[in-house]
Design a protein around this motif. Structure first.
Motif, PDB file in Angstrom:
ATOM      1  N   ASP A  93      -6.103-102.560 -32.666  1.00 45.88           N
ATOM      2  CA  ASP A  93      -5.783-103.847 -32.699  1.00 45.88           C
ATOM      3  C   ASP A  93      -5.901-105.073 -33.051  1.00 45.88           C
ATOM      4  O   ASP A  93      -5.459-105.978 -33.096  1.00 45.88           O
ATOM      5  CB  ASP A  93      -8.176-104.044 -32.242  1.00 45.88           C
ATOM      6  N   THR A  94      -4.603-104.489 -33.879  1.00 47.32           N
ATOM      7  CA  THR A  94      -3.467-105.632 -34.925  1.00 47.32           C
ATOM      8  C   THR A  94      -2.716-105.390 -34.704  1.00 47.32           C
ATOM      9  O   THR A  94      -1.215-105.923 -35.211  1.00 47.32           O
ATOM     10  CB  THR A  94      -4.496-104.863 -36.583  1.00 47.32           C
ATOM     11  N   THR A  95      -1.549-103.369 -34.877  1.00 46.51           N
ATOM     12  CA  THR A  95      -0.340-103.614 -34.998  1.00 46.51           C
ATOM     13  C   THR A  95       0.710-102.860 -33.764  1.00 46.51           C
ATOM     14  O   THR A  95       0.162-102.908 -32.926  1.00 46.51           O
ATOM     15  CB  THR A  95      -0.404-102.439 -35.630  1.00 46.51           C
TER      16      THR A  95
END
Length: 160
Positions: A93-95
């Motif tokens: 969900d971030t990178t």
């Protein structure tokens, strides 16, 4: 007359092992397919969102060094206006580990991506998401009424 058991011949055993090793090397590495699951009921999802939407995702325990992905994307044409966009692959969900464009034509493109999983090998789980968004094209009409749609689907995901 009793049968005599011959002691194993070391050179013969080495020849058998070398033959087995050669067969394994010729066969190459075995690949594991990683299943990706749609986040919608459609197979090739069409969306008209201007923010990134997750089309396909999975959660798995990383046990390989590389994830090889291939996808298929397609733009749209609404009332002679071409619609295109962008795609990205996101981990946890971030990178964002890869991105590209969805051509503003009603033709398929086949982007590929190789993702190193080495930083995640000790992780308990890893989430992979395939996302896309519309960046150009019609703003009305189309499948959902808010403009042209774009499509994104995986063709394969392999752990190497």
């Amino acid at each position: 007359m009793p049968k005599v058991l011959q002691p194993p011949d070391l050179l013969r055993r080495i020849a058998i092992l070398e033959d087995r090793l050669a067969r394994l090397e010729r066969a190459g590495w075995e690949r594991d397919e990683l299943p990706l699951f749609p986040t919608s009921l459609h197979g090739l999802v069409y969306e008209d969102n201007t923010s990134f939407t997750t089309y396909w995702e999975t959660i798995f325990i990383p046990r390989a060094g590389t994830l090889a992905l291939a996808m298929v994307t397609i733009g749209d044409v609404v009332s002679a206006v071409n619609t295109g966009g962008e795609w990205q692959v996101k981990l946890n969900d971030t990178t964002v580990v890869g991105s590209g464009t969805v051509p503003a034509t009603f033709t398929y493109s086949f982007p590929t991506l190789s993702v190193s999983l080495l930083p995640y090998l000790n992780a308990g789980s890893l989430k992979v998401q395939l996302q896309a968004r519309r960046t150009s094209g019609a703003t009305t009409g189309g499948k959902y009424g808010a403009g042209g749609s774009i499509g994104l689907a995986p063709t394969y995901a392999r752990l190497l």
